[in-house]
Design an enzyme around this catalytic site. Structure first.
Site, PDB file in Angstrom:
ATOM      1  N   ASP A  74      54.033  52.548 -20.362  1.00 40.56           N
ATOM      2  CA  ASP A  74      53.958  53.844 -19.695  1.00 40.56           C
ATOM      3  C   ASP A  74      52.488  54.236 -19.706  1.00 40.56           C
ATOM      4  OD1 ASP A  74      53.925  56.503 -18.908  1.00 40.56           O
ATOM      5  OD2 ASP A  74      55.756  57.020 -19.989  1.00 40.56           O
ATOM      6  N   TYR A 174      50.402  65.685  -2.856  1.00 37.25           N
ATOM      7  CA  TYR A 174      50.145  64.342  -2.338  1.00 37.25           C
ATOM      8  C   TYR A 174      48.703  64.237  -1.854  1.00 37.25           C
ATOM      9  CZ  TYR A 174      51.185  59.886  -0.058  1.00 37.25           C
ATOM     10  OH  TYR A 174      51.197  58.566   0.300  1.00 37.25           O
ATOM     11  N   LYS A 178      46.020  61.511  -3.471  1.00 40.09           N
ATOM     12  CA  LYS A 178      45.431  60.408  -2.729  1.00 40.09           C
ATOM     13  C   LYS A 178      43.931  60.598  -2.504  1.00 40.09           C
ATOM     14  CE  LYS A 178      49.296  58.397  -2.840  1.00 40.09           C
ATOM     15  NZ  LYS A 178      49.466  57.311  -3.850  1.00 40.09           N
TER      16      LYS A 178
END
Length: 304
Positions: A74, A174, A178
């Site tokens: 993880d 988002y 990005k």
């Protein structure tokens, strides 16, 4: 593919499926030893609850001609990442390529909703998965990578800097995720420069991942039938295309010319000459700008 990466060691963080899986496989096809990490294992699935596992990825790497090693990690847990890098050091004594591909947040995104309609918990979890994982992994892995000049870091995102700078990416979280990934590559390039290292932000085009194929109700064998649902789907590419882009970068002795830049798999295909599995060279971002965003009818002629 030639065994241009024989003797090289790579870590692909987030190699369970999609781009990460094929990046690992294509590095293996070039002869590399590849540590494939992620949370989805035969010992248990991640919260995504998908069937792909890191063990499958490692087996594909080995079958392609490399050495695949699966490690369940993880990448939000610093101690797990620290232990991973210590293991690579103990077993290999080197790290030549680091690929930060951890994501796993698609189900958390509230698309095309303003920030006041976004669930904050899901949004901040997105940023943790998309950005914190990359920083944590780099924190522990880069000291091993810089022991030898010529190390390569590849940040995998969605959208080149040029595209993301001019386009809203359909959600504040988002968009931040990005944009941040591209900036991380720029940052790593600055920090690696004194050690002869290279960092590049790399974006696939419209990726035919396992989840995307399911969304369109097709398989890789009949993927073109997805054009019934969206005719622009014909510009899509397999994950192997971006995988070959990473392998080409890793094999390029002059790869530092790309350091700090943000490029697409299609951009690199023009320079290195690799193709997708069907022999084409899809130029997705040029198509998106010139056809999709321009509102023109779908026609991939001249774009792949």
């Amino acid at each position: 593919m030639t065994k241009s990466l024989t003797g090289k060691v790579a870590l692909v963080a987030g190699a369970t499926r999609g781009a990460g899986r094929q990046i690992a496989v294509q590095l293996g096809a070039a002869g590399a030893t590849v540590y494939a990490t992620g949370r989805s294992s035969r010992a248990g699935r991640s919260e995504l609850d998908r069937p792909e596992t890191i063990e499958e990825t490692a087996e594909l790497v080995t079958a392609a001609g490399g050495t695949g090693i699966a490690v369940r990690v993880d990448h939000l847990v610093p101690d797990e990442v620290k232990a991973l890098v210590e293991r690579i050091d103990a077993e290999q004594g080197r790290l030549d390529v680091l690929v930060n591909d951890v994501w796993g947040a698609d189900r958390l995104i509230a698309w095309e909703k303003p920030v006041w309609e976004q669930p904050l918990d899901a949004g901040f979890r997105t940023l943790r998965l998309a950005v914190d994982t990359h920083v944590i992994t780099s924190h522990f892995a880069l000291p091993l990578l810089i022991r030898r000049p010529g190390g390569l870091v590849v940040e995998i995102g969605d959208g080149t800097k040029a595209y993301n700078d001019d386009n809203y990416r359909l959600s504040v979280f988002y968009d931040l995720a990005k944009t941040s990934v591209n900036r991380l590559a720029f940052t790593w390039a600055h920090e690696l420069k004194p050690y002869g290292g290279t960092a590049v932000a790399l974006s696939p085009g419209w990726l035919r991942s396992e989840a995307m194929l399911e969304h369109f109700g097709v398989t890789e064998e009949n993927w073109r039938d997805g054009a019934v649902k969206d005719p622009h789907f014909l510009i899509s590419e397999t994950p192997a295309f971006v995988g070959r882009a990473v392998a080409a970068l890793a094999a390029d002795e002059d790869r530092n010319r790309w350091s700090g830049q943000s490029v697409s798999a299609g951009d690199l295909a023009k320079v290195y000459g690799f193709t997708d599995v069907d022999g084409s060279q899809p130029d997705a971002y040029r198509y998106i700008i010139e056809v999709v965003d321009a509102g023109r009818p779908a026609d991939v002629t001249g774009y792949r």
